[in-house]
Write an enzyme that holds these catalytic residues in place. Structure first.
Site, PDB file in Angstrom:
ATOM      1  CB  CYS A  57      31.944  42.853  40.229  1.00 35.60           C
ATOM      2  SG  CYS A  57      30.951  43.584  38.896  1.00 35.60           S
ATOM      3  CE  LYS A 113      30.916  43.260  44.461  1.00 37.89           C
ATOM      4  NZ  LYS A 113      29.871  43.132  43.432  1.00 37.89           N
ATOM      5  CD  GLU A 128      29.336  39.990  41.369  1.00 36.14           C
ATOM      6  OE1 GLU A 128      28.941  40.598  42.369  1.00 36.14           O
ATOM      7  OE2 GLU A 128      29.678  40.573  40.297  1.00 36.14           O
TER       8      GLU A 128
END
Length: 318
Positions: free
Chosen positions: A158, A126, A48
């Site tokens: 994540c 995301k 990320e």
């Protein structure tokens, strides 16, 4: 129905980013792609925000934050540079970056860019930005998978992976046998990050019978002290990141098998494994011979969420 290959070489990278130094990070991403491709990787996964650096500047106005200033469109200059390499080596590469919605826009996403043998493929934005990320990025609204000779491959980033298993379950139910998790995680005052990280990955494999390739930042947060971002002039800030990049999935002798990487490995480098995607049976989503229908019940989950949206608490957000 298209027949997909089963055996795939996948690489994940423990990557040390230099915060705010896109030029340095891009050069090192390219270096790791070259190194992994020469080792036989078909797909290379980076963490990320590998291109820009993860941490937020809490005292800085949004329009002056590094991620806003450095954000690029996809396609854009950085993805074009990576696409040249993926075309040259015939591989796929996924890396985290700040994505600008369009030229001139101040809407920016925490994204994972995808390039392949044919060039730039697209990006995942995301859906669940975590904590201070929300000070600079907007929420994404769509899943994203891309087709390969090994079948469709899904992406989450994540917090998406550890706290919102709906996304991984969606990909698995849609036919994905491999899920990619670019992440930025490390020491925390709130919990043991290793339990949070590895526990979340294992639960994903357990619940969705899918392979997961997880790539994490590692080492201290490196920040350039000068405007030019010279690598010879950097300082260390913050607690840093945990590494622990790994590939795990269903095994023959084990319900959950770690194919490469270790949660305690903080050294920068490439971890590569040949995986057999036919082990991702995804039984939950296949027809159960007793009931003649899948065990997974999206109609019920849809009804439950529709009921939630009618409650006073959730109505206020719709």
């Amino acid at each position: 129905m298209r027949e997909y290959q089963d055996i795939m070489n996948v690489a994940v990278v423990n990557f040390r980013q230099v915060w705010g130094n896109k030029e340095s990070n891009l050069a090192r991403i390219k270096g790791f792609i070259r190194a992994a491709a020469k080792q036989g990787a078909d797909l290379i996964v980076f963490p990320e925000m590998a291109l820009n650096g993860y941490d937020d500047e809490s005292e800085t106005e949004r329009d002056q934050k590094m991620q806003i200033r450095e954000a690029e469109t996809i396609p854009g200059p950085s993805t074009a540079a990576i696409a040249e390499m993926t075309k040259e080596y015939g591989v796929y590469a996924v890396f985290g970056m700040a994505e600008r919605e369009k030229e001139g826009s101040d809407i920016v996403y925490n994204a994972a860019a995808v390039c392949g043998p044919e060039g730039v493929i697209g990006s995942y934005r995301k859906i669940h930005p975590a904590l201070a990320e929300q000070c600079w990025c907007e929420r994404g609204n769509e899943p994203f998978s891309f087709d390969t000779p090994w079948g469709p491959i899904g992406i989450g980033i994540c917090y998406d992976t550890y706290n919102f298993h709906e996304l991984m379950r969606y990909y698995a139910a849609s036919g994905c046998r491999l899920y990619l998790n670019p992440t930025a995680i490390g020491p925390s005052d709130r919990h043991d990050w290793r339990d949070y990280y590895l526990g979340g990955l294992k639960q994903g494999v357990n619940a969705s019978e899918i392979f997961i390739a997880s790539s994490n930042l590692t080492g201290n947060n490196m920040v350039s002290e000068d405007e030019g971002g010279s690598l010879s002039n950097i300082m260390v800030t913050g607690p840093g990141f945990g590494g622990g990049s790994m590939i795990l999935g269903p095994g023959l002798a084990e319900k959950i098998h770690i194919y490469c990487g270790d949660v305690d490995d903080k050294e920068e480098g490439v971890f590569l494994a040949a995986i057999d995607l036919s082990l991702a049976s995804r039984r939950n989503f296949k027809v159960d011979p007793i009931k003649n229908c899948p065990d997974y019940r999206p109609d019920i989950y849809k009804k439950l969420n529709e009921m939630l949206l009618e409650t006073p608490y959730w109505k206020q957000f719709s």
